[in-house]
Design a protein around this motif. Structure first.
Motif, mmCIF file in Angstrom:
data_model
loop_
_atom_site.group_PDB
_atom_site.id
_atom_site.type_symbol
_atom_site.label_atom_id
_atom_site.label_comp_id
_atom_site.label_asym_id
_atom_site.label_seq_id
_atom_site.Cartn_x
_atom_site.Cartn_y
_atom_site.Cartn_z
ATOM 1 N N ARG A 1 0.827 -1.211 0.000
ATOM 2 C CA ARG A 1 0.000 0.000 0.000
ATOM 3 C C ARG A 1 0.856 1.253 0.000
ATOM 4 O O ARG A 1 0.523 2.248 -0.626
ATOM 5 C CB ARG A 1 -0.930 0.029 1.217
ATOM 6 N N LEU B 1 -3.385 8.767 -1.000
ATOM 7 C CA LEU B 1 -4.333 9.315 -1.974
ATOM 8 C C LEU B 1 -3.801 9.218 -3.403
ATOM 9 O O LEU B 1 -4.525 8.822 -4.312
ATOM 10 C CB LEU B 1 -4.671 10.763 -1.625
ATOM 11 N N HIS C 1 -1.705 7.119 -4.633
ATOM 12 C CA HIS C 1 -1.653 5.724 -5.075
ATOM 13 C C HIS C 1 -2.979 4.994 -4.896
ATOM 14 O O HIS C 1 -3.031 3.768 -4.913
ATOM 15 C CB HIS C 1 -0.521 4.981 -4.344
ATOM 16 N N GLN C 2 -4.047 5.769 -4.730
ATOM 17 C CA GLN C 2 -5.411 5.230 -4.596
ATOM 18 C C GLN C 2 -5.504 4.105 -3.561
ATOM 19 O O GLN C 2 -6.165 3.095 -3.760
ATOM 20 C CB GLN C 2 -5.940 4.763 -5.954
ATOM 21 N N ALA C 3 -4.819 4.312 -2.429
ATOM 22 C CA ALA C 3 -4.864 3.345 -1.331
ATOM 23 C C ALA C 3 -5.898 3.759 -0.288
ATOM 24 O O ALA C 3 -5.973 3.170 0.767
ATOM 25 C CB ALA C 3 -3.487 3.219 -0.691
ATOM 26 N N GLY C 4 -6.685 4.792 -0.592
ATOM 27 C CA GLY C 4 -7.719 5.252 0.330
ATOM 28 C C GLY C 4 -7.204 6.337 1.256
ATOM 29 O O GLY C 4 -6.001 6.528 1.407
#
Length: 150
Positions: free
Chosen positions: A8, A132, A134-137
């Motif tokens: 992540r 954010l 790396h679109q990991a939430g």
């Protein structure tokens, strides 16, 4: 689980993080079950922890976060786990005093000490941004659980 957790954050942190900070991979180990095949409800909420260097295991009631009577190890404040935030904060305060940072003892809560740590806040912001990008939430903030004192 180890791969998912470590990936992540990704790689390439060496040039981004300030001195003394580094990305540390987390390793989860699994083992064969060592408990009884059948369990009783009396033991449903028991949890055991041990870390390398500990003299003995700590047995907790995981529904309450407190050490059970008869646990071989009792070291956290007020019978809380030695791994809970309150215990870790207590250890931090001891180290801060040894390092000559007595002003930290005057701050009223765990949260206020974290806010005071500007380098920590800088690194935390970098991690939040990285999640954010790396679109990991988003980072889940839990300020209410940090408002305690030692």
């Amino acid at each position: 689980m180890s791969d998912m957790t470590n990936k992540r954050l990704g790689d390439g942190w060496e040039g981004v993080l300030p001195p003394f900070y580094k990305k540390q991979d987390i390793i989860f180990l699994s083992a064969d079950c060592v408990g009884p095949v059948e369990t009783s409800q009396m033991h449903d909420n028991l949890s055991i922890n041990w870390c390398f260097g500990d003299k003995d295991i700590e047995v907790l009631d995981s529904s309450k976060g407190i050490i059970v009577e008869g646990s071989p190890s009792v070291s956290g404040p007020s019978f809380s786990s030695r791994l809970c935030k309150r215990a870790l904060y207590s250890y931090f305060q001891q180290v801060a005093l040894m390092g000559g940072h007595s002003y930290l003892e005057e701050l009223p809560t765990y949260h206020s000490v974290k806010v005071e740590a500007s380098m920590y806040q800088t690194v935390k912001d970098l991690v939040k941004q990285h999640f954010l990008v790396h679109q990991a939430g988003p980072w889940n903030s839990k300020k209410l659980v940090d408002c305690f004192s030692a």
